[in-house]
Write a protein that holds these residues in place. Sequence first.
Motif, PDB file in Angstrom:
ATOM      1  N   LEU A 171      -7.605  13.811  -0.968  1.00 11.59           N
ATOM      2  CA  LEU A 171      -6.919  12.266  -1.003  1.00 11.59           C
ATOM      3  C   LEU A 171      -7.713  11.192  -1.280  1.00 11.59           C
ATOM      4  O   LEU A 171      -8.691  11.223  -0.761  1.00 11.59           O
ATOM      5  CB  LEU A 171      -6.336  12.658   0.482  1.00 11.59           C
ATOM      6  CG  LEU A 171      -5.388  11.632   0.547  1.00 11.59           C
ATOM      7  CD1 LEU A 171      -4.188  11.710  -0.617  1.00 11.59           C
ATOM      8  CD2 LEU A 171      -5.261  11.411   2.129  1.00 11.59           C
ATOM      9  N   CYS A 172      -7.055   9.831  -1.686  1.00 10.51           N
ATOM     10  CA  CYS A 172      -8.163   8.693  -2.409  1.00 10.51           C
ATOM     11  C   CYS A 172      -6.928   7.491  -1.734  1.00 10.51           C
ATOM     12  O   CYS A 172      -4.990   8.313  -1.675  1.00 10.51           O
ATOM     13  CB  CYS A 172      -8.623   8.845  -2.962  1.00 10.51           C
ATOM     14  SG  CYS A 172      -7.820   8.362  -4.873  1.00 10.51           S
ATOM     15  N   ALA A 173      -7.266   6.507  -2.572  1.00 10.28           N
ATOM     16  CA  ALA A 173      -6.253   5.338  -2.294  1.00 10.28           C
ATOM     17  C   ALA A 173      -5.386   4.946  -0.723  1.00 10.28           C
ATOM     18  O   ALA A 173      -6.203   5.594  -0.212  1.00 10.28           O
ATOM     19  CB  ALA A 173      -5.009   5.344  -3.403  1.00 10.28           C
ATOM     20  N   ALA A 174      -4.409   4.446  -0.760  1.00 12.68           N
ATOM     21  CA  ALA A 174      -4.427   3.505   0.362  1.00 12.68           C
ATOM     22  C   ALA A 174      -3.351   4.187   0.700  1.00 12.68           C
ATOM     23  O   ALA A 174      -2.532   5.465  -0.024  1.00 12.68           O
ATOM     24  CB  ALA A 174      -3.313   2.192  -0.272  1.00 12.68           C
ATOM     25  N   VAL A 175      -3.336   4.858   1.943  1.00 13.65           N
ATOM     26  CA  VAL A 175      -2.156   5.941   2.842  1.00 13.65           C
ATOM     27  C   VAL A 175      -1.307   5.087   3.095  1.00 13.65           C
ATOM     28  O   VAL A 175      -2.311   4.859   4.414  1.00 13.65           O
ATOM     29  CB  VAL A 175      -3.018   7.390   3.345  1.00 13.65           C
ATOM     30  CG1 VAL A 175      -1.992   8.592   3.328  1.00 13.65           C
ATOM     31  CG2 VAL A 175      -4.291   7.792   2.394  1.00 13.65           C
ATOM     32  N   ARG A 176      -0.097   5.328   3.334  1.00 14.33           N
ATOM     33  CA  ARG A 176       1.326   5.168   4.494  1.00 14.33           C
ATOM     34  C   ARG A 176       1.853   6.552   4.163  1.00 14.33           C
ATOM     35  O   ARG A 176       2.335   7.289   3.385  1.00 14.33           O
ATOM     36  CB  ARG A 176       1.511   3.876   3.288  1.00 14.33           C
ATOM     37  CG  ARG A 176       0.995   2.649   3.204  1.00 14.33           C
ATOM     38  CD  ARG A 176       1.478   0.910   2.740  1.00 14.33           C
ATOM     39  NE  ARG A 176       0.832   0.240   2.819  1.00 14.33           N
ATOM     40  CZ  ARG A 176      -0.006  -0.314   2.729  1.00 14.33           C
ATOM     41  NH1 ARG A 176      -0.273   0.754   1.146  1.00 14.33           N
ATOM     42  NH2 ARG A 176      -1.059  -1.189   2.441  1.00 14.33           N
ATOM     43  N   PRO A 177       3.181   5.952   5.331  1.00 10.45           N
ATOM     44  CA  PRO A 177       4.002   7.225   5.417  1.00 10.45           C
ATOM     45  C   PRO A 177       4.873   7.571   3.975  1.00 10.45           C
ATOM     46  O   PRO A 177       5.046   6.022   3.602  1.00 10.45           O
ATOM     47  CB  PRO A 177       4.828   7.294   6.782  1.00 10.45           C
ATOM     48  CG  PRO A 177       4.166   6.136   7.233  1.00 10.45           C
ATOM     49  CD  PRO A 177       3.417   5.132   6.407  1.00 10.45           C
ATOM     50  N   PRO A 178       5.272   8.560   3.607  1.00  9.65           N
ATOM     51  CA  PRO A 178       5.013   9.722   4.327  1.00  9.65           C
ATOM     52  C   PRO A 178       3.902  10.426   4.895  1.00  9.65           C
ATOM     53  O   PRO A 178       3.762  11.811   4.458  1.00  9.65           O
ATOM     54  CB  PRO A 178       6.741  10.100   3.795  1.00  9.65           C
ATOM     55  CG  PRO A 178       6.772   9.720   2.239  1.00  9.65           C
ATOM     56  CD  PRO A 178       6.029   8.760   2.518  1.00  9.65           C
ATOM     57  N   VAL A 179       3.154   9.278   3.600  1.00 13.66           N
ATOM     58  CA  VAL A 179       1.962  10.551   3.483  1.00 13.66           C
ATOM     59  C   VAL A 179       1.067  10.967   4.415  1.00 13.66           C
ATOM     60  O   VAL A 179       0.601  12.014   4.558  1.00 13.66           O
ATOM     61  CB  VAL A 179       1.373   9.966   2.257  1.00 13.66           C
ATOM     62  CG1 VAL A 179      -0.117  10.800   2.035  1.00 13.66           C
ATOM     63  CG2 VAL A 179       1.402   9.980   0.923  1.00 13.66           C
TER      64      VAL A 179
END
Length: 162
Positions: free
Chosen positions: A137-145
């Motif tokens: 997993l990469c990049a900016a992580v926000r809900p729902p991730v």
Amino acid sequence: MQIRIEGFDLPGRTCPPGPGFPGYDDIHVAVQPRARDARPLDPHPGDAGSALWTLDCTARPDAAAGLDLTGPWIQGRPGQRFVYLTWSGVDGTGARGTFRRAKLMLDAVDPSVAAAAADTGLLVARLALTDAHGRPLCAAVRPPVVTWSAGAHGTDRVTGTL
């Protein structure tokens, strides 16, 4: 206050090459410190059943952000804070290095969850660490991730998303 990151569904120890991606072996994931000369926190192998980190931080009320979190594992400016998960591996030349990072965006925590976490002393992030392509997993992580919740160490949680 503490932030607990609960990672599951890790991508494996090897990430094969693909278009624009050289591939890596002996993959590990850790929390990247804010200080450039500090070592990443508690690397977990990419084939672990899960990954868990607990980070100490300071929570202060903030008029714009609601809650401002700071500490040795928190990156960014007020209102744009995040925690980096950093992926390292061995490339085709045998060199180990960082090849990918995921930003757990703290501004994406629902204000009611942030307030509950400030009261209980614990903010929890729960997320799968494999992306839709089977890679780390990469990049900016926000809900729902990522699912953010609050609770007292090991008790029921209040969960919310934006």
